[in-house]
Design a protein around this motif. Sequence first.
Motif, PDB file in Angstrom:
ATOM      1  N   PRO A   1     -58.955  -5.649  37.991  1.00 37.19           N
ATOM      2  CA  PRO A   1     -59.512  -6.995  38.182  1.00 37.19           C
ATOM      3  C   PRO A   1     -59.582  -7.431  39.636  1.00 37.19           C
ATOM      4  O   PRO A   1     -60.454  -8.226  39.994  1.00 37.19           O
TER       5      PRO A   1
ATOM      6  N   ASP B   1     -51.065  -1.196  37.980  1.00 34.96           N
ATOM      7  CA  ASP B   1     -52.371  -1.633  37.470  1.00 34.96           C
ATOM      8  C   ASP B   1     -52.461  -1.530  35.949  1.00 34.96           C
ATOM      9  O   ASP B   1     -53.537  -1.723  35.383  1.00 34.96           O
TER      10      ASP B   1
ATOM     11  N   ALA C   1     -52.566  -2.203  32.139  1.00 37.12           N
ATOM     12  CA  ALA C   1     -52.877  -3.353  31.298  1.00 37.12           C
ATOM     13  C   ALA C   1     -52.566  -3.101  29.826  1.00 37.12           C
ATOM     14  O   ALA C   1     -52.398  -4.059  29.063  1.00 37.12           O
TER      15      ALA C   1
ATOM     16  N   TYR D   1     -51.234  -7.325  35.095  1.00 35.77           N
ATOM     17  CA  TYR D   1     -52.362  -7.211  34.176  1.00 35.77           C
ATOM     18  C   TYR D   1     -51.950  -6.817  32.756  1.00 35.77           C
ATOM     19  O   TYR D   1     -52.804  -6.714  31.880  1.00 35.77           O
TER      20      TYR D   1
ATOM     21  N   ASN E   1     -49.497 -12.849  30.438  1.00 35.27           N
ATOM     22  CA  ASN E   1     -50.801 -12.456  29.876  1.00 35.27           C
ATOM     23  C   ASN E   1     -50.669 -11.690  28.565  1.00 35.27           C
ATOM     24  O   ASN E   1     -51.670 -11.209  28.035  1.00 35.27           O
TER      25      ASN E   1
END
Length: 517
Positions: free
Chosen positions: A176, A208, A210, A232, A256
Amino acid sequence: MAHHCYDIAEFLLLTFTILLSNSVKITSREALEIGNRVDRSWTPHNTPPNCSTPTPPPPPPPPKCSTPSPPPPPPKCSTPSPPPPPPPPKCSTPSPPPPPPKCSTPPPPPPTCPKPSPLSLDLDPCLFVDIRIYRAYKVIQQFKVNITSDEQNITNSWVGADVCGNYTGFYCDNPPDNKSAIALAAIDFNGFKLGAASVSEFISQLKDLAFFHANSNNFGGTITADVAKLPYLYELDLSNNKLTGSFPLDILNVVNLTFLDIRFNSFVGSVPFDLFNLQKLPKLEVLFLNNNNFSLQIPDSIGQTSVKYLTLANNQLTGGIPRSIGNLSNTLVEVLLLNNQLSGCLPYEIGLLERATVFDVGNNWLTGPLPCSLGCLKSVEQLNFAGNYLYGHIPEVVCQLGNLLNLSLSDNYFTWVGPACEELIWKGVLDARKNCIPGRPLQRSPEECFHFFSKPLQCHHWPWYDYIPCNDDWASAPSNGPSPASNGPSPASNGNGPSPASNGPSPAYSPLFKQRS
């Protein structure tokens, strides 16, 4: 005197001449005679004779030879003293070297990278499509060293620089924060049966990441605080592993997070209150905690969550189902609370879950009647209340639900079914075995039913069990038992409709009440 000097001089001159000419040899005797002749012609009392022959001038007197002065004596030698050392130089801080001159020529392009060797563990960064992939590569190689079992030889593919293309279980994407970069975005180890003492440190180093799914492996340890630092991360599945300890509270800081699955592990202790706090986990939609050893009560905060799929089954949870569950009417789709030690009566607020498709509280210690509010579950397909201590009649409004595929009420103490429920039994949708329904096969014995109903049966808020909130009406089915307790609020107090009629016991109860009397 002068004549005598002359003769001597003449003699010396003559002798010198003879010696030079080498023509006459003079013996010592002759020389002596000549000398005597000369001496006899000079007496100190005679005057010089008058010589006719001119007298030659006398030879010049010999020069006065002065004795040369002796050379000066050598100086007295003594061991010379060493010269004094030179004074030390004055120290001063050296000035820094001048900066290198700025090169006007641009640097040469990087050399072309050689083709990576598939067996190399320390590769040049220029072999990778992005520096982020190179960093992930180093983390993967370290994790590979820590793998203790690999039944399917998954790690054999974890070689070389093509992490995104050749490494089994690893997937890349544009992160992102930089859409032109390439990063390791997802890991799917589901069913790989990999073994390692811990997996949390591996996850936390992949900045990184997710998406991490590792269902059905043999990873131990717990989930550490560093996992919460992944910016993320939104899906975490560590189900069916060997994780231990209390609920990993650091997960609550993964803001998140939308998907959390830690079922089939060995977690213990209580389910934290903040797990259902919307401000802590505002995006959480899937929560699977089943098949652990969680205990104590379900927090009342369950009504504050945004969860759509909630599974707390197969633990050791106690207490009742919080009435706040009704606040999830617009979000909750599936609720699995089976195989715990939940007790008390079913709250009528369950009927407010209008989006629910599955509601399962089988095999607990729940008691009381089925609330008629269940007739408002328009989307429900699976209802399971089997294996509890429920009693009374089975509401017809429940059996009339249009999407119902399975209604399991076995192993309870229900006493009556209406025509709509009879039809579902005939179709195989409703399982009403092992109850106390007269005339139905495969029911409990009369003695077992009598023993159950000989005990006091009472639930709070009894009037609400006949109320159908989606219709703002009361069920016309027979009442579920004796008059309600006075400590429950009346429906009219909240503006939800008139007070229910004070009906007597259900006809199905009559034989049982006669036996009790």
